[in-house]
Design an enzyme around this catalytic site. Structure first.
Site, short mmCIF file in Angstrom:
data_model
loop_
_atom_site.label_atom_id
_atom_site.label_comp_id
_atom_site.label_asym_id
_atom_site.label_seq_id
_atom_site.Cartn_x
_atom_site.Cartn_y
_atom_site.Cartn_z
N ASP A 50 45.98 33.61 28.25
CA ASP A 50 46.38 32.22 28.53
C ASP A 50 47.75 31.96 27.91
O ASP A 50 47.91 32.02 26.69
CB ASP A 50 45.31 31.29 27.92
CG ASP A 50 45.73 29.84 27.97
OD1 ASP A 50 46.57 29.49 28.81
OD2 ASP A 50 45.18 29.06 27.16
N ASN A 52 49.67 29.06 28.38
CA ASN A 52 50.07 27.67 28.10
C ASN A 52 49.06 26.90 27.25
O ASN A 52 49.14 25.67 27.12
CB ASN A 52 50.37 26.91 29.40
CG ASN A 52 49.12 26.75 30.26
OD1 ASN A 52 48.08 27.34 29.94
ND2 ASN A 52 49.22 25.97 31.31
N ASP A 54 45.90 26.07 27.64
CA ASP A 54 44.85 25.18 28.18
C ASP A 54 43.47 25.86 28.19
O ASP A 54 42.51 25.32 28.71
CB ASP A 54 45.22 24.68 29.58
CG ASP A 54 45.27 25.81 30.61
OD1 ASP A 54 45.10 27.00 30.22
OD2 ASP A 54 45.48 25.51 31.80
N ASP A 58 46.14 32.89 32.84
CA ASP A 58 47.05 32.51 33.94
C ASP A 58 48.02 33.65 34.25
O ASP A 58 48.04 34.68 33.56
CB ASP A 58 47.80 31.22 33.58
CG ASP A 58 48.27 31.22 32.14
OD1 ASP A 58 48.83 32.25 31.73
OD2 ASP A 58 48.06 30.22 31.41
N ASP A 127 42.58 40.22 46.10
CA ASP A 127 41.23 39.95 46.60
C ASP A 127 41.38 39.10 47.85
O ASP A 127 42.12 38.12 47.85
CB ASP A 127 40.47 39.16 45.52
CG ASP A 127 39.05 39.64 45.37
OD1 ASP A 127 38.35 39.72 46.39
OD2 ASP A 127 38.61 39.90 44.22
N ASP A 229 36.40 40.81 50.01
CA ASP A 229 35.24 40.26 49.32
C ASP A 229 34.08 40.02 50.28
O ASP A 229 34.25 39.38 51.32
CB ASP A 229 35.66 38.92 48.68
CG ASP A 229 34.51 38.27 47.95
OD1 ASP A 229 34.10 38.80 46.91
OD2 ASP A 229 34.01 37.22 48.42
N GLU A 283 34.18 45.41 49.71
CA GLU A 283 33.07 45.35 48.77
C GLU A 283 31.78 45.68 49.51
O GLU A 283 31.55 45.17 50.61
CB GLU A 283 32.99 43.93 48.22
CG GLU A 283 31.96 43.79 47.13
CD GLU A 283 31.65 42.34 46.80
OE1 GLU A 283 31.88 41.46 47.63
OE2 GLU A 283 31.16 42.12 45.69
N HIS A 349 33.77 42.51 37.69
CA HIS A 349 33.54 41.13 37.24
C HIS A 349 32.17 40.58 37.62
O HIS A 349 31.83 39.47 37.24
CB HIS A 349 34.63 40.24 37.84
CG HIS A 349 34.51 40.18 39.34
ND1 HIS A 349 34.71 41.28 40.15
CD2 HIS A 349 34.17 39.17 40.17
CE1 HIS A 349 34.49 40.94 41.40
NE2 HIS A 349 34.17 39.67 41.44
N ASP A 350 31.42 41.32 38.44
CA ASP A 350 30.08 40.87 38.83
C ASP A 350 28.98 41.56 38.04
O ASP A 350 27.79 41.36 38.31
CB ASP A 350 29.85 41.14 40.33
CG ASP A 350 30.68 40.24 41.21
OD1 ASP A 350 30.97 39.10 40.79
OD2 ASP A 350 31.05 40.67 42.32
C1 GLC Z 1 31.71 38.80 45.77
C2 GLC Z 1 32.48 38.60 44.50
C3 GLC Z 1 31.74 37.63 43.63
C4 GLC Z 1 31.64 36.32 44.37
C5 GLC Z 1 31.00 36.50 45.73
C6 GLC Z 1 31.23 35.31 46.60
O1 GLC Z 1 30.50 39.42 45.57
O2 GLC Z 1 32.72 39.82 43.87
O3 GLC Z 1 32.36 37.46 42.38
O4 GLC Z 1 30.89 35.42 43.61
O5 GLC Z 1 31.56 37.59 46.44
O6 GLC Z 1 32.55 35.22 47.00
CA CA Z 2 46.48 28.66 30.99
#
Ligand code: GLC
Ligand code: CA
Length: 575
Positions: A50, A52, A54, A58, A127, A229, A283, A349-350
């Site tokens: 981050d 700035n 908040d 970013d 993405d 995605d 994906e 990230h999932d």
């Molecule tokens: C994909 C993404 C996930 C998101 C989902 C809906 O699985 O990786 O993070 O929540 O699609 O877009």
């Molecule tokens: Ca920020």
């Protein structure tokens, strides 16, 4: 004889003859691609840095860390969505595909980021979230406004006078109902994810053109690829059949790769992908190996790379079988042995954290098992993907209070469980282990307040172990996970055999260790991995006395296949 046929026969003959002299496969020049040789580093912008104050990561934050990213040796960055979004699902609900989310900065910041990456020879993969948009996207606002709107057919609507629509399962809906009734036009719209993520209607050529134009917009800016995605779900059977009872337990079998998906991908390839030097990865991969293969078979002109989920689904709270792990990865390697290309990853990230799911995050083994998993990911065939923070061995935060969770899926499911009087204890236990917020806690830069991520109040709590697990501490330690990661990345870049070489599983029935060779143009590499917290022996039958050690997570690595806890040792074998 037809001239083209004759020329092709000659080429094949030359290829066969030149291969006969070598013991192993030679990589044809045209088959070499930058994205096959890349090491992809995934950045979750909200949690990276981050700038700035908040509390939200970013683009300027990422820019300030470009030298760190370069120092890892990675050659491509995959950024989770950064487009304008009301953030119902952390950016996976896009309200303007040609703009930057206010939380993340401006288009000028984006241009600077892209320039900074390219100046360092790092590619940028974006993405692309086009199975659905946000309900705040202009298209949806128009679509919902009237049944005769020119945008009506941009989404899937079911008029109420037809009765209730055939059930469809939603992942992020509190009732798991993917149809949402909208009073304004007395009709239901479809949302496989949250109510604020209505599914786009890919049958509509106008939708496809809009998406292709968006892709061109970003390609013309100079980006280097797309991660599609949830794209397996984009095509729907719009005859809306009623699925058998219990279909929701295996809904992707019904939803994934419906008729026309391959047509859409071919069109995307023709309109966009073929015109730029970009990588493309979807994906998920559908239901079968064949589905996966068809998406990325170069002769079919669809996508470049598959990203199958089976490998990342193996780990369970109670552990996992190493035999199963080996079977899955060997199977997928085999599917792509001759044609097509694969991603290799164990986290994103999932998922919750790599070391907490696939390794061992107890202090005694966290470093060793992190390094072992790194060795695995970077020595398999396919393009390796590494999720930010895993290079430090960051662990699950395992929040025990629902108030600390931010993930849309978790919060709606929590409410669902309350509504159905579910087992809340079990729910929380599963969430602590598996919730994707575990991998979304702020990046641990150093031991200062908020782990050096932000001077403000972070949008999600920092993992309390940041005082010991952080990048600054690991920079100065030559034996750190971070420095091991750098070495392993370099090893891959220095050895083309690790990218393209033939993979052969050894000692396949061994329940503790994973051993394999990689071979290319007479070069042979042996990888020995112990997946256990106790010593174990890999019986490969290979004499290691003349082998050259390339990397190991122990100072005194194995010389005969007997491996210490979580040992990873890689050797070059002499012919
Ligand atoms: C994909 C993404 C996930 C998101 C989902 C809906 O699985 O990786 O993070 O929540 O699609 O877009
Ligand atoms: Ca920020």
């Amino acid at each position: 004889m037809n001239k083209v046929f004759f020329a092709l026969t000659c080429l094949v003959l030359i290829a066969v003859l030149s291969c006969q002299n070598k013991k192993t496969v030679t990589i044809n020049q045209p088959d070499r691609k930058w994205w096959k040789e890349a090491v992809v580093y995934q950045i979750y912008p909200r949690s990276f840095k981050d700038a700035n104050g908040d509390g939200i990561g970013d683009l300027k934050g990422i820019i300030s860390k470009l030298d760190y990213i370069k120092s890892l040796g990675v050659t491509a960055v995959w950024l989770n969505p950064i487009y304008s979004s009301p953030n119902d699902d952390n950016g996976y609900d896009v309200s303007d595909y040609r703009n930057i989310m206010t939380d993340f900065g401006t288009m000028a910041d984006f241009d600077e980021l892209l320039k900074g990456l390219h100046a360092r020879d790092i590619k940028l993969v974006m993405d692309l979230v086009v199975n659905h948009s946000s309900d705040e996207h202009d298209w949806f606002k128009q679509s919902r406004s009237s049944r005769t709107s020119p945008y009506r057919e941009y989404y899937h609507w079911w008029n109420a006078e037809r009765g209730t629509p055939p059930p469809r399962y939603s992942l992020f809906d509190v009732n798991h109902d993917a149809w949402r009734y909208d009073l304004l036009t007395k009709a239901y719209y479809l949302h496989y994810f949250s109510r604020k993520q209505p599914d786009l209607n890919w049958e509509n050529p106008k939708v496809r053109k809009e998406v292709f134009d968006i892709m061109k917009f970003w390609c013309d800016k100079g980006i280097d690829g797309f991660r599609l995605d949830a794209f397996g779900f984009a095509a729907k059977d719009t005859t809306w059949p009623v699925y058998p009872k219990g279909y929701e337990k295996d809904f992707s079998k019904y939803y994934a790769l419906q008729p026309h998906l391959h047509d859409y991908l071919k069109e995307m390839n023709q309109e966009v992908l073929s015109k730029y030097d970009v990588m493309s990865v979807a994906e998920g991969t559908g239901n079968t190996n064949e589905d996966a293969h068809n998406m990325v078979d170069a002769d079919r002109h669809e996508l470049g790379m598959a990203y199958p989920f089976e490998g990342v689904d193996i780990a369970k709270p109670e552990g996992y079988s190493v035999l199963h792990f080996k079977q899955v990865f060997s199977k997928w390697d085999n599917v792509f042995a001759d044609k097509g290309w694969l991603s290799v990853f164990l986290a994103n990230h999932d998922q919750s954290r790599l070391v907490s799911r696939y390794g061992n995050d107890k202090p005694a083994f966290r470093e060793l098992s992190s390094k072992m998993l790194t060795t695995f990911i970077l020595t398999m065939r396919g393009t390796p993907y590494y999720y930010n923070g895993d290079e430090l061995g960051m662990t699950n935060a395992g929040f025990t209070d629902i108030k600390d969770y931010r993930d849309k899926a978790t919060l709606t499911e929590y409410q669902h469980q309350i509504n159905i009087k579910g087992d809340m204890k079990l729910f929380m236990k599963t969430t602590e282990f598996a919730c994707r917020d575990n991998s979304r806690t702020p990046f641990q830069w150093d031991g200062t307040a908020n782990s050096g991520f932000s001077t403000g109040n972070p949008w999600i709590k920092v993992n309390q172990n940041y005082t010991t697990i952080n990048a600054a501490a690991q920079e100065s330690d030559p034996n750190s996970i971070l420095n091991y990661f750098r070495k392993a990345v370099k090893l891959r870049h220095d050895n083309l055999v690790l990218v393209y070489g033939k993979y052969t599983l050894l000692d396949s029935e061994n329940p503790d260790t994973y051993a394999y060779t990689r071979e290319l143009d007479g070069k042979k590499i042996l990888v020995l991995l112990n997946f256990r917290d106790h010593a174990a022996a890999a019986k490969t039958g290979i004499d290691l006395s003349k082998a050259k050690l390339l990397i190991s997570n122990y100072n005194q690595p194995s010389s005969d296949g007997s491996l210490k806890p979580y040992e990873a040792s890689v050797f070059e074998l002499q012919n």
